[in-house]
Enzyme design. Structure first.
Site, PDB file in Angstrom:
ATOM      1  N   HIS A  72      16.282 -11.290  14.710  1.00 56.87           N
ATOM      2  CA  HIS A  72      15.431 -12.190  15.749  1.00 56.87           C
ATOM      3  C   HIS A  72      16.456 -12.898  16.345  1.00 56.87           C
ATOM      4  CE1 HIS A  72      13.779 -16.027  15.833  1.00 56.87           C
ATOM      5  NE2 HIS A  72      12.682 -15.495  15.445  1.00 56.87           N
ATOM      6  N   HIS A 126       9.074 -14.849  21.847  1.00 55.11           N
ATOM      7  CA  HIS A 126       8.710 -15.702  21.565  1.00 55.11           C
ATOM      8  C   HIS A 126       8.038 -16.903  22.420  1.00 55.11           C
ATOM      9  CE1 HIS A 126      11.179 -15.880  18.383  1.00 55.11           C
ATOM     10  NE2 HIS A 126      10.701 -16.678  17.931  1.00 55.11           N
ATOM     11  N   HIS A 172       6.185 -10.204  15.552  1.00 57.03           N
ATOM     12  CA  HIS A 172       6.666 -11.130  14.324  1.00 57.03           C
ATOM     13  C   HIS A 172       6.311 -10.036  13.433  1.00 57.03           C
ATOM     14  CE1 HIS A 172       8.149 -14.393  16.217  1.00 57.03           C
ATOM     15  NE2 HIS A 172       9.252 -14.434  15.591  1.00 57.03           N
ATOM     16  N   HIS A 197       3.874 -23.657  13.040  1.00 62.68           N
ATOM     17  CA  HIS A 197       4.671 -22.733  12.568  1.00 62.68           C
ATOM     18  C   HIS A 197       6.500 -23.010  13.282  1.00 62.68           C
ATOM     19  CE1 HIS A 197       7.850 -19.999  15.926  1.00 62.68           C
ATOM     20  NE2 HIS A 197       7.477 -19.361  14.191  1.00 62.68           N
ATOM     21  N   HIS A 245       9.539 -24.448  10.566  1.00 62.43           N
ATOM     22  CA  HIS A 245      11.417 -24.153  11.526  1.00 62.43           C
ATOM     23  C   HIS A 245      12.120 -25.441  11.180  1.00 62.43           C
ATOM     24  CE1 HIS A 245      11.382 -20.124  11.980  1.00 62.43           C
ATOM     25  NE2 HIS A 245      10.609 -20.109  12.336  1.00 62.43           N
ATOM     26  N   PHE A 257      16.116 -20.377  16.766  1.00 62.91           N
ATOM     27  CA  PHE A 257      15.865 -18.587  16.780  1.00 62.91           C
ATOM     28  C   PHE A 257      17.529 -17.672  16.093  1.00 62.91           C
ATOM     29  CE2 PHE A 257      13.386 -19.372  20.836  1.00 62.91           C
ATOM     30  CZ  PHE A 257      11.904 -19.793  20.160  1.00 62.91           C
ATOM     31  N   HIS A 313       7.198 -16.433   7.745  1.00 61.35           N
ATOM     32  CA  HIS A 313       6.204 -15.637   8.518  1.00 61.35           C
ATOM     33  C   HIS A 313       5.111 -14.702   7.785  1.00 61.35           C
ATOM     34  CE1 HIS A 313       6.904 -15.863  13.009  1.00 61.35           C
ATOM     35  NE2 HIS A 313       8.623 -16.810  12.668  1.00 61.35           N
TER      36      HIS A 313
HETATM   37 CU1  C2O Z   1      10.412 -15.719  15.951  1.00 58.77          CU
HETATM   38 CU2  C2O Z   1       9.223 -17.899  13.952  1.00 58.77          CU
HETATM   39  O1  C2O Z   1      10.029 -17.488  15.216  1.00 58.77           O
END
Ligand code: C2O
Length: 354
Positions: A89, A112, A121, A248, A252, A269, A282
């Protein structure tokens, strides 16, 4: 086009405060001196059915924890290790690779904030799941997903991520955001302090917003174009897809430890992959892509542009082979041999027009 990741990775991450970082900012994968191979679809006649974490059977949960423990037991420099998986990531999001193979050696790759978000992803989880299965010798192994759109039990962090002795535990999470507190799918950094009933309704409306109201067509759902020669798209740009920008990112931020300068792990990230919850979150984000498509609404179509179809990444597969994979090959999940369990819960938000 992502380059051969073992050859040209820059082992100094950017995009966060390196002086205060808790995790290593060195994000390059180990090099085994292998050549990059062409991806082939799995041949086994098995469908790995990803399951809602809060409804997992004891057997499913045990297998999952055993696999994560096995991953943690590998030495860091193994391509299947916990750290190596987490670094993927960071490398694809914090300046590990440039667009050298597309003729732009000075421009970083950022997956992203654009239409690369969903396919990248999806591939990441595809290999992660197969690696975990391989570690416990189970070709049917399927990831759980954090079913945060299910108002009946899905909106808290799933239990088996919480005990400090669980392989799925991560110390760098927001200590306030534990069950019975429900996740806030519209979290913007401020605590909401509302009843569970209000929070549930709000969450359902937020899912509806991302999948229906704000995700009306290819571009609004997937995010804007990002092609060879484009500089990384910044966080907060208008071109971010509805789910990426919405539920999303909210999850996070809600999970990451707000007392840490870089909001480790989930809130940044570079460190997100160090929390096992990342992959389970994810998994649900990936499921949103499938649900969006299955709504069958006109306009709910994957991009058809050549630039999108031919965008590619390089991963270590479950056999430690390096393979190059393309967006076009991840559109049909039945060819990738996995699927999502169908619950009643996913119906809930369809009636929750904000
Ligand atoms: Cu690559 Cu939820 O981020």
């Amino acid at each position: 086009t992502a380059p051969d990741i073992t050859n040209v990775c820059k082992d100094s991450a950017s995009g966060f405060n390196t002086a205060t970082a808790i995790r290593t900012g060195k994000c390059c994968p180990p090099s085994l001196g292998k050549k990059v191979k062409k991806f082939t679809f799995p041949k086994e006649k098995i469908t790995r059915v990803r399951w809602p974490a809060h409804l997992g059977t004891k057997q499913q949960v045990d297998k999952y924890l055993k696999a994560i423990a096995a991953m943690r037991a590998l030495p860091d420099d193994h391509p299947h290790s916990f750290a190596s998986q987490a670094k993927i990531h960071c490398a694809y999001c914090n300046g590990g690779y440039t667009q050298v193979d597309s003729g732009f050696p000075n421009i970083d790759i950022q997956i992203h904030n654009s239409w690369l978000f969903f396919p990248f992803h999806r591939w990441y989880l595809y290999f992660y799941e197969r690696i975990l299965g391989k570690l416990i010798n189970d070709p049917t192994f399927a990831l759980p997903y954090w079913n945060w759109d299910d108002p009946v039990g899905g909106m808290t962090i799933p239990d088996f991520f919480l005990p400090a002795n669980s392989p799925a535990y991560d110390v760098y999470r927001d200590a306030r955001h534990k069950p019975p507190l429900l996740v806030d799918l519209a979290f913007d950094g401020r605590e909401r302090d509302v009843s569970n009933e209000v929070q549930k309704q709000c969450n359902l409306s937020t899912v509806y917003r991302d999948l229906v109201r704000n995700g009306t067509d290819t571009k609004s759902f997937f995010g804007g174009e990002y092609v060879a020669g484009d500089a990384p798209v910044a966080n907060g740009a208008k071109s971010i897809g509805s789910v990426e920008a919405g539920t999303h990112t909210a999850v996070h931020r809600w999970v990451g430890d707000s007392t840490k300068p870089n909001n480790e792990d989930m809130g940044n990230f570079y460190s997100a992959g160090y929390d096992p919850l990342f992959y389970v979150h994810h998994s649900n984000v990936d499921r949103m892509w499938k649900l969006w498509k299955d709504l069958g609404i006109k306009g709910h179509k994957e991009p058809k542009d050549k630039d999108w179809l031919d965008a590619s990444y390089v991963f270590y597969d479950e056999n430690q082979d390096l393979v190059r994979v393309y967006n076009k090959d991840c559109v049909k999940i039945d060819k990738l041999n996995y699927d999502y369990f169908v619950t009643e819960g996913e119906i809930a938000w369809r009636k929750s027009r904000p």
